[in-house]
Scaffold this active site. Structure first.
Site, PDB file in Angstrom:
ATOM      1  N   LEU A 155       0.846  -1.199   0.000  1.00  0.00           N
ATOM      2  CA  LEU A 155       0.000   0.000   0.000  1.00  0.00           C
ATOM      3  C   LEU A 155       0.885   1.253   0.000  1.00  0.00           C
ATOM      4  O   LEU A 155       0.850   2.068   0.908  1.00  0.00           O
ATOM      5  CB  LEU A 155      -0.942  -0.016   1.204  1.00  0.00           C
ATOM      6  CG  LEU A 155      -2.204   0.822   1.061  1.00  0.00           C
ATOM      7  CD1 LEU A 155      -3.130   0.277  -0.006  1.00  0.00           C
ATOM      8  CD2 LEU A 155      -2.942   0.899   2.397  1.00  0.00           C
ATOM      9  N   GLY A 156       1.713   1.363  -1.063  1.00  0.00           N
ATOM     10  CA  GLY A 156       2.540   2.556  -1.233  1.00  0.00           C
ATOM     11  C   GLY A 156       1.786   3.561  -2.091  1.00  0.00           C
ATOM     12  O   GLY A 156       0.554   3.592  -2.075  1.00  0.00           O
ATOM     13  N   ILE A 158       1.398   3.745  -5.415  1.00  0.00           N
ATOM     14  CA  ILE A 158       0.550   3.133  -6.448  1.00  0.00           C
ATOM     15  C   ILE A 158      -0.555   2.301  -5.799  1.00  0.00           C
ATOM     16  O   ILE A 158      -1.727   2.394  -6.192  1.00  0.00           O
ATOM     17  CB  ILE A 158       1.411   2.286  -7.420  1.00  0.00           C
ATOM     18  CG1 ILE A 158       2.324   3.219  -8.230  1.00  0.00           C
ATOM     19  CG2 ILE A 158       0.532   1.453  -8.345  1.00  0.00           C
ATOM     20  CD1 ILE A 158       3.374   2.508  -9.083  1.00  0.00           C
ATOM     21  N   SER A 177       1.202  -5.374   3.655  1.00  0.00           N
ATOM     22  CA  SER A 177       2.539  -4.783   3.503  1.00  0.00           C
ATOM     23  C   SER A 177       3.274  -5.086   4.800  1.00  0.00           C
ATOM     24  O   SER A 177       2.724  -5.768   5.667  1.00  0.00           O
ATOM     25  CB  SER A 177       2.467  -3.283   3.189  1.00  0.00           C
ATOM     26  OG  SER A 177       1.934  -2.593   4.273  1.00  0.00           O
ATOM     27  N   ARG A 178       4.521  -4.580   4.939  1.00  0.00           N
ATOM     28  CA  ARG A 178       5.289  -4.988   6.119  1.00  0.00           C
ATOM     29  C   ARG A 178       4.710  -4.445   7.417  1.00  0.00           C
ATOM     30  O   ARG A 178       4.950  -4.977   8.488  1.00  0.00           O
ATOM     31  CB  ARG A 178       6.753  -4.559   5.959  1.00  0.00           C
ATOM     32  CG  ARG A 178       7.486  -5.380   4.935  1.00  0.00           C
ATOM     33  CD  ARG A 178       8.801  -4.763   4.592  1.00  0.00           C
ATOM     34  NE  ARG A 178       8.627  -3.433   4.012  1.00  0.00           N
ATOM     35  CZ  ARG A 178       9.607  -2.671   3.567  1.00  0.00           C
ATOM     36  NH1 ARG A 178      10.847  -3.104   3.630  1.00  0.00           N
ATOM     37  NH2 ARG A 178       9.367  -1.487   3.041  1.00  0.00           N
ATOM     38  N   SER A 179       3.944  -3.349   7.295  1.00  0.00           N
ATOM     39  CA  SER A 179       3.358  -2.800   8.527  1.00  0.00           C
ATOM     40  C   SER A 179       1.968  -2.249   8.233  1.00  0.00           C
ATOM     41  O   SER A 179       1.683  -1.830   7.101  1.00  0.00           O
ATOM     42  CB  SER A 179       4.251  -1.678   9.068  1.00  0.00           C
ATOM     43  OG  SER A 179       4.389  -0.684   8.078  1.00  0.00           O
ATOM     44  N   ARG A 235       6.329  -5.997 -10.523  1.00  0.00           N
ATOM     45  CA  ARG A 235       7.417  -6.522 -11.347  1.00  0.00           C
ATOM     46  C   ARG A 235       7.131  -7.991 -11.614  1.00  0.00           C
ATOM     47  O   ARG A 235       6.536  -8.686 -10.753  1.00  0.00           O
ATOM     48  CB  ARG A 235       8.759  -6.400 -10.607  1.00  0.00           C
ATOM     49  CG  ARG A 235       9.296  -4.990 -10.531  1.00  0.00           C
ATOM     50  CD  ARG A 235       9.893  -4.533 -11.863  1.00  0.00           C
ATOM     51  NE  ARG A 235      10.458  -3.204 -11.782  1.00  0.00           N
ATOM     52  CZ  ARG A 235       9.839  -2.077 -12.154  1.00  0.00           C
ATOM     53  NH1 ARG A 235       8.614  -2.122 -12.635  1.00  0.00           N
ATOM     54  NH2 ARG A 235      10.451  -0.913 -12.063  1.00  0.00           N
ATOM     55  N   ASP A 259       0.945  -6.959 -16.459  1.00  0.00           N
ATOM     56  CA  ASP A 259       1.654  -5.898 -17.189  1.00  0.00           C
ATOM     57  C   ASP A 259       3.147  -6.175 -17.197  1.00  0.00           C
ATOM     58  O   ASP A 259       3.891  -5.557 -17.943  1.00  0.00           O
ATOM     59  CB  ASP A 259       1.377  -4.542 -16.515  1.00  0.00           C
ATOM     60  CG  ASP A 259       2.080  -3.388 -17.219  1.00  0.00           C
ATOM     61  OD1 ASP A 259       2.067  -3.368 -18.465  1.00  0.00           O
ATOM     62  OD2 ASP A 259       2.645  -2.513 -16.532  1.00  0.00           O
ATOM     63  N   GLU A 264      11.177 -10.288 -19.308  1.00  0.00           N
ATOM     64  CA  GLU A 264      10.679  -9.425 -20.382  1.00  0.00           C
ATOM     65  C   GLU A 264      11.728  -9.263 -21.479  1.00  0.00           C
ATOM     66  O   GLU A 264      12.909  -9.153 -21.164  1.00  0.00           O
ATOM     67  CB  GLU A 264      10.315  -8.041 -19.804  1.00  0.00           C
ATOM     68  CG  GLU A 264       9.139  -8.142 -18.855  1.00  0.00           C
ATOM     69  CD  GLU A 264       8.859  -6.861 -18.095  1.00  0.00           C
ATOM     70  OE1 GLU A 264       9.543  -5.845 -18.344  1.00  0.00           O
ATOM     71  OE2 GLU A 264       7.968  -6.890 -17.241  1.00  0.00           O
ATOM     72  N   HIS A 282       4.407  -4.383 -20.360  1.00  0.00           N
ATOM     73  CA  HIS A 282       5.000  -3.451 -19.381  1.00  0.00           C
ATOM     74  C   HIS A 282       4.765  -1.984 -19.801  1.00  0.00           C
ATOM     75  O   HIS A 282       5.707  -1.258 -20.105  1.00  0.00           O
ATOM     76  CB  HIS A 282       6.507  -3.722 -19.206  1.00  0.00           C
ATOM     77  CG  HIS A 282       7.031  -3.145 -17.919  1.00  0.00           C
ATOM     78  ND1 HIS A 282       8.091  -3.677 -17.230  1.00  0.00           N
ATOM     79  CD2 HIS A 282       6.639  -2.059 -17.185  1.00  0.00           C
ATOM     80  CE1 HIS A 282       8.330  -2.958 -16.144  1.00  0.00           C
ATOM     81  NE2 HIS A 282       7.460  -1.968 -16.102  1.00  0.00           N
TER      82      HIS A 282
END
Ligand code: NAP
Length: 316
Positions: A155-156, A158, A177-179, A235, A259, A264, A282
């Site tokens: 949850l950054g 993007i 996520s990590r936290s 990725r 994507d 790739e 991509h």
């Protein structure tokens, strides 16, 4: 910054290349065949003080060792998985990326991919073009996206933008996520398997690190299940690709929209025949507007470095 020697590692939109060649001394890595690149780097190493890389070719340990005069790596993209950050730190090489300006495009595409897969937009398009509508009648029924639970890995910037868009479709949002993020009301899961088991659409939007490589493995795909849809705009290496192919072929996973891929531009050919799969080359940030904004950030960072001003988007 006319005296700045810049190594551009990839062929790109003409704007960035034109501006770099106008403003600096430009070296184009891709024009040299792979087997001659070491020689090319050795011949120009003394002049190359900056490197502009992307998600394909960045600045790994070998590249950094080959460029002893390197002062700055200005990535054309936000992901830093192709840059050896530890080595840059150790050698005092600055690193920048292009955060924020591409967030909307990647989040838009993630929602588009979820819709395309669940509503079978690409398959339906082929149905019309092939004349099947006239020949066979109405198209089959598809799955509703609005209201389905969306699970987001990472949850950054993007991930959050995807969540905000999915909320407009009345989708309950959960994430891993990590936290836990205290500033949201989204449901936090402390394990990816748990997240996958409790959502319909699982969207990968985290950074690629050693910890997140193959974060979507067989167990996660099985937890998502035969009605679940996986969307990857992170990725390729976030997903165990051979396991993904098996899960789709065996019907253990409902669908996938990708994507990004592990090798790739190579895409597993077994995916080409599957109608529950949508494939994009991509292109998450691939709009005229965003690529121009990314190019301007790269140029701004190089300009700031060359004139001893604070970098616009420093990472290291
Ligand atoms: P960001 O704001 O830095 O967000 C990265 C997220 O990754 C954070 O939420 C972080 O969450 C999470 N993360 C890091 N390590 C993790 C771990 N071990 N387990 C779970 N989550 C982890 O970056 P962004 O701007 O949103 O970009 C995210 C990624 O999208 C980029 O790194 C890039 O790979 C990809 N991307 C793809 C395209 C495309 O064209 N498809 C374009 C741009 C970016 P915590 O810190 O809370 O763990």
């Amino acid at each position: 910054m006319e005296s700045l020697g810049v190594l551009l590692t990839f062929p790109t939109n003409s704007y960035l290349e034109e501006e770099l060649s106008k403003r600096c001394k430009l070296f184009r890595l891709w024009e040299t065949p792979p087997e001659k690149r070491r020689e090319f780097l050795r011949a120009n190493a003394a002049s190359i003080r900056a490197l502009v890389g992307n998600s394909g070719v960045g600045a790994d340990a070998e590249m950094i060792d080959a460029l002893p005069a390197l002062e700055i790596v200005a990535s054309f993209g936000v992901g830093l998985d192709k840059v050896d950050l530890a080595k840059c730190r150790k050698k005092g090489i600055r690193v920048t990326n292009t955060p924020d300006v591409l967030t909307d495009d990647v989040a838009d595409l993630a929602i588009g991919l979820a819709l395309a897969t669940m509503r079978r937009i690409c398959e339906a398009d082929r149905y019309v073009r092939s004349g099947a509508w006239k020949a066979k009648g109405d198209y089959k029924l598809t799955s509703k996206f609005s209201g389905k639970t969306v699970g987001i890995i990472g949850l950054g910037r993007i991930g959050l933008a995807i969540a905000e868009r999915a909320e407009a479709f009345d989708c309950p949002i959960s994430y891993y996520s990590r936290s836990e993020k205290p500033h949201t009301n989204y449901k936090y899961h402390s394990s990816v398997v748990d997240l996958a088991a409790n959502c319909h659409v699982l969207i990968v939007a985290c950074a690629l690190t050693e910890e997140t490589r193959h974060i979507v493995n067989r167990e996660v795909m099985d937890a998502l299940g035969p009605k679940g849809v996986l969307v990857n705009v992170g990725r390729g290496a976030h997903v165990d690709e051979p396991e993904l192919v098996s899960a789709l072929l065996e019907g253990r996973l409902g669908g996938a929209a990708l994507d990004v891929f592990e090798q790739e531009p190579h895409v597993p050919e077994q995916l080409f025949g599957l109608d529950n799969v949508v494939l994009v080359p991509h292109a998450g940030s691939g709009t005229w507007e965003t690529r121009k904004a990314m190019a301007d950030l790269v140029l701004g960072n190089l300009e700031a470095h060359a004139t001893n001003k604070p970098l616009l988007t420093p990472v290291v």
